[in-house]
Structure formats: structure tokens, C-alpha cells
Design a protein around this motif. Structure first.
Motif, short mmCIF file in Angstrom:
data_model
loop_
_atom_site.label_atom_id
_atom_site.label_comp_id
_atom_site.label_asym_id
_atom_site.label_seq_id
_atom_site.Cartn_x
_atom_site.Cartn_y
_atom_site.Cartn_z
N GLN A 77 0.80 -1.23 0.00
CA GLN A 77 0.00 0.00 0.00
C GLN A 77 0.83 1.28 0.00
OE1 GLN A 77 -2.78 -0.65 3.24
NE2 GLN A 77 -3.95 -2.09 2.01
N SER A 79 3.06 4.23 -2.24
CA SER A 79 2.81 4.90 -3.51
C SER A 79 3.35 4.10 -4.69
CB SER A 79 3.41 6.31 -3.50
OG SER A 79 4.79 6.27 -3.22
N VAL A 82 0.98 1.25 -5.43
CA VAL A 82 -0.19 1.77 -6.14
C VAL A 82 0.15 1.98 -7.61
CG1 VAL A 82 -1.76 3.75 -6.38
CG2 VAL A 82 -1.21 2.87 -4.10
N ALA A 83 1.28 2.64 -7.86
CA ALA A 83 1.67 2.94 -9.24
C ALA A 83 1.92 1.68 -10.06
CB ALA A 83 2.92 3.83 -9.25
N GLY A 86 -1.23 -0.44 -10.51
CA GLY A 86 -2.10 0.30 -11.43
C GLY A 86 -1.63 0.14 -12.87
N PHE A 136 -4.50 -3.22 -7.13
CA PHE A 136 -4.47 -1.76 -7.27
C PHE A 136 -5.47 -1.09 -6.33
CE2 PHE A 136 -6.37 1.97 -9.42
CZ PHE A 136 -5.32 2.85 -9.25
N VAL A 137 -6.71 -1.56 -6.34
CA VAL A 137 -7.75 -0.96 -5.51
C VAL A 137 -7.39 -1.11 -4.03
CG1 VAL A 137 -10.18 -1.15 -4.81
CG2 VAL A 137 -9.56 -1.19 -7.24
N ASN A 139 -4.39 -1.47 -2.72
CA ASN A 139 -3.27 -0.57 -2.45
C ASN A 139 -3.72 0.88 -2.38
OD1 ASN A 139 -1.00 -2.26 -2.17
ND2 ASN A 139 -0.90 -2.56 -4.36
N LEU A 140 -4.57 1.28 -3.32
CA LEU A 140 -5.02 2.67 -3.37
C LEU A 140 -5.83 3.04 -2.12
CD1 LEU A 140 -5.11 5.26 -5.04
CD2 LEU A 140 -7.19 4.39 -6.12
N TYR A 143 -3.44 3.22 0.77
CA TYR A 143 -2.55 4.39 0.63
C TYR A 143 -3.28 5.68 1.00
CZ TYR A 143 0.46 7.88 -1.54
OH TYR A 143 1.25 8.98 -1.77
N LEU A 144 -4.55 5.77 0.62
CA LEU A 144 -5.31 7.00 0.86
C LEU A 144 -5.78 7.14 2.32
CD1 LEU A 144 -7.41 7.16 -2.42
CD2 LEU A 144 -5.38 8.51 -1.81
#
Length: 145
Positions: A77, A79, A82-83, A86, A136-137, A139-140, A143-144
Motif C-alpha cells: 500500500q 505509492s 499503487v503505481a 495500477g 491496485f484498488v 493498495n489505493l 494508501y489513501l
């Protein structure tokens, strides 16, 4: 609710991605007779088509290798997680969309093993897209927070 993606699922996807890279030349040569078709292009266009084929093969293998070597990092998780997830999710989602939007209008040889292969390959492409979309979801969201 926290979604936990098991390492074995990521590794299975990784092996599948590497398999697609390894089988890619066979599919081009035997199933699609690709190199005979490429010969009809101008020399520069031949090289461009071959280069893009190598890019695809290299990306498939690299995404698989990254997934095997950095399984935990793909779930942490950050950045970068995420990148990268993604990017891989977008790559395979684009492949699936392209596969079903453009490729059905072309016929592959009506040999049973090729038809079975087509179904299995499409199943793998969808699985890769789903695995990495989920990563991705996850992790995003993490991360958020």
C-alpha cells in the motif's frame, strides 16, 4: 472489511504472465503465421512490428518476474505499489478490451488445440486483469487512509 490477497494468487498470476511471454513466439509462428504476414510490410514497418512484439513479450515476462520477486511489496500500500499495480492492471485490462473488441473479427485456424488455447489464454488475460485490479484498488484504498 480488509481484503487480503494471498501470495499464491499473485505468484500464480506471475507464472501465467511469464508463460504468455514464453509461448508468444509459438503463437506468432504457428497459430498466426505472423512472420509471413510481416514480410509483406516495408522493411522499417517490419522492424517496428517485430519491436512491438518484443516489447509485449518483455513486459509480460517482466511483470511476472516482478510479481514473483516482490510479491509482498506489491501489497504494501505504498505509492510505488499503487503505481506499479495500477500500471499492470491497466496493461492487462487494455489487453482484455483489445482482445474482445478487435480480435474476434479474425479467424484462428479451426484446430481443436488452438480453440482450447484461445479459451485458456483469454481466461488467463482476464485473471491477470482481475488480480491486478484487486491489488491496485486494495493498495489505493490503503494508501489513501
Amino acid at each position: 472489511m480488509k481484503i487480503i490477497i494471498p501470495n499464491w494468487l499473485i505468484i500464480l498470476g506471475a507464472i501465467g504472465q511469464m508463460f504468455t511471454a514464453i509461448i508468444y513466439p509459438y503463437i506468432r509462428h504457428v497459430v498466426f503465421d505472423w512472420y509471413n504476414d510481416i514480410q509483406k510490410l516495408k522493411p522499417l514497418n517490419q522492424e517496428i512490428a517485430k519491436t512491438y512484439g518484443r516489447y509485449i513479450q518483455g513486459l509480460n515476462f517482466s511483470f511476472g518476474l516482478i510479481s514473483i520477486l516482490f510479491t509482498e511489496d506489491l501489497k504494501n500500500q505504498t505509492s510505488l505499489a499503487v503505481a506499479l499495480t495500477g500500471l499492470i492492471a491497466a496493461y492487462w485490462t487494455g489487453k482484455v478490451i483489445t482482445q474482445f473488441s478487435y480480435y474476434p473479427m479474425y479467424d484462428i485456424p479451426k484446430i481443436k488445440i488452438f480453440k482450447i488455447g484461445e479459451v485458456l489464454m483469454n481466461t488467463m488475460f482476464i485473471a491477470f486483469a482481475l488480480i491486478f485490479i484487486l491489488l491496485f484498488v486494495t493498495n489505493l484504498v490503503g494508501y489513501l487512509k
